[in-house]
Design a protein around this motif. Structure first.
Motif, PDB file in Angstrom:
ATOM      1  N   VAL A 116       0.834  -1.208   0.000  1.00  0.00           N
ATOM      2  CA  VAL A 116       0.000   0.000   0.000  1.00  0.00           C
ATOM      3  C   VAL A 116       0.865   1.253   0.000  1.00  0.00           C
ATOM      4  O   VAL A 116       2.016   1.230   0.429  1.00  0.00           O
ATOM      5  CB  VAL A 116      -0.970   0.026   1.205  1.00  0.00           C
ATOM      6  CG1 VAL A 116      -1.913  -1.156   1.163  1.00  0.00           C
ATOM      7  CG2 VAL A 116      -0.226   0.080   2.517  1.00  0.00           C
ATOM      8  N   GLY A 117       0.278   2.347  -0.463  1.00  0.00           N
ATOM      9  CA  GLY A 117       0.982   3.623  -0.503  1.00  0.00           C
ATOM     10  C   GLY A 117       1.041   4.282   0.864  1.00  0.00           C
ATOM     11  O   GLY A 117       0.324   3.894   1.791  1.00  0.00           O
ATOM     12  N   PRO A 118       1.890   5.322   1.006  1.00  0.00           N
ATOM     13  CA  PRO A 118       2.041   6.009   2.285  1.00  0.00           C
ATOM     14  C   PRO A 118       0.739   6.579   2.839  1.00  0.00           C
ATOM     15  O   PRO A 118       0.488   6.511   4.035  1.00  0.00           O
ATOM     16  CB  PRO A 118       3.033   7.132   1.976  1.00  0.00           C
ATOM     17  CG  PRO A 118       3.756   6.694   0.758  1.00  0.00           C
ATOM     18  CD  PRO A 118       2.797   5.837  -0.012  1.00  0.00           C
ATOM     19  N   ALA A 119      -0.093   7.141   1.983  1.00  0.00           N
ATOM     20  CA  ALA A 119      -1.350   7.731   2.462  1.00  0.00           C
ATOM     21  C   ALA A 119      -2.271   6.649   3.035  1.00  0.00           C
ATOM     22  O   ALA A 119      -2.950   6.875   4.042  1.00  0.00           O
ATOM     23  CB  ALA A 119      -2.046   8.476   1.334  1.00  0.00           C
ATOM     24  N   GLU A 120      -2.286   5.463   2.413  1.00  0.00           N
ATOM     25  CA  GLU A 120      -3.099   4.358   2.938  1.00  0.00           C
ATOM     26  C   GLU A 120      -2.569   3.879   4.287  1.00  0.00           C
ATOM     27  O   GLU A 120      -3.351   3.543   5.177  1.00  0.00           O
ATOM     28  CB  GLU A 120      -3.115   3.190   1.957  1.00  0.00           C
ATOM     29  CG  GLU A 120      -3.956   3.420   0.725  1.00  0.00           C
ATOM     30  CD  GLU A 120      -3.902   2.217  -0.185  1.00  0.00           C
ATOM     31  OE1 GLU A 120      -4.626   1.245   0.099  1.00  0.00           O
ATOM     32  OE2 GLU A 120      -3.129   2.239  -1.157  1.00  0.00           O
ATOM     33  N   LEU A 121      -1.233   3.857   4.424  1.00  0.00           N
ATOM     34  CA  LEU A 121      -0.653   3.439   5.696  1.00  0.00           C
ATOM     35  C   LEU A 121      -1.104   4.347   6.833  1.00  0.00           C
ATOM     36  O   LEU A 121      -1.330   3.891   7.946  1.00  0.00           O
ATOM     37  CB  LEU A 121       0.879   3.447   5.624  1.00  0.00           C
ATOM     38  CG  LEU A 121       1.545   2.231   5.010  1.00  0.00           C
ATOM     39  CD1 LEU A 121       3.049   2.429   4.950  1.00  0.00           C
ATOM     40  CD2 LEU A 121       1.208   0.970   5.780  1.00  0.00           C
TER      41      LEU A 121
END
Length: 199
Positions: A116-121
């Motif tokens: 997952v991308g940073p924003a999802e994390l």
């Protein structure tokens, strides 16, 4: 609620700060601070920020549980270099192991964290009943999981991210492109520099 393989994580909106916010924002990164993908952390630094021993770090790298994504070790004398995200994953793995989650489920969770991308994390919370790890994408899914009647615990990845960011700000990193050592903002280091100037 998503459960990849044996499981994954939970969610809730966590505000992005620091490196997490910068990773999610478009546009250039200020010149005074290298982009997060240009900074790596050596093993001892990664251990200090993640709260693990060097023996754990080495074992997890050799078994492929959490390998350094910046630079692996190539024989004796070379240093592994971990990314910021790797250190976050190391800290999460430690928490999952401490609560008795099986290695197989942790491997599944690690794959999900890396996909997952940073924003999802920033919005992710991992929840586990001790056997399976779940990823919930909304507060309603968290409630559904809790209504199952069994004990669960959660790890808010956004909070772990900020904890690691705070720890690493006091430790040394390394620029991937130049090899330059980046000195953290540790007040003890500043005091030592002042003492050296006074001598």
């Amino acid at each position: 609620m998503r459960s990849t393989g044996d499981g994954s994580a939970t969610g809730g909106p966590y505000p992005a700060r620091g490196a997490l916010a910068r990773a999610a924002e478009p546009g250039p990164v200020p010149a005074a601070e290298p982009a997060p993908e240009l900074v790596g952390y050596r093993g001892p630094t990664a251990c200090a920020a993640a709260g693990i021993t060097y023996r754990q770090l080495d074992y997890w790298a050799r078994t492929g549980l959490v390998e350094p994504s910046v630079r692996p070790a190539y024989g004796s004398g070379t240093q592994r270099l971990y990314s910021f995200r790797d250190v976050v994953v190391l800290k999460i793995v430690k928490r999952l192991l401490d609560t008795g989650v099986s290695l197989q489920n942790i491997r599944t969770a690690v794959r999900q964290l890396r996909s997952v991308g940073p924003a999802e994390l920033a919005r992710m919370t991992l929840m586990s009943d001790g056997a399976t790890v779940y990823e919930c994408t909304s507060p309603a899914e968290v409630v559904d999981l809790l209504q199952g009647g069994q004990g669960v615990f959660g790890i808010a990845v956004g909070v772990v991210w900020r904890d690691v960011e705070s720890s690493l700000s006091e430790l040394h990193g390394e620029r991937v492109d130049t090899g330059e050592t980046l000195v953290g903002h540790n007040p003890a280091d500043e005091l030592a520099r002042r003492r050296n100037r006074a001598v």
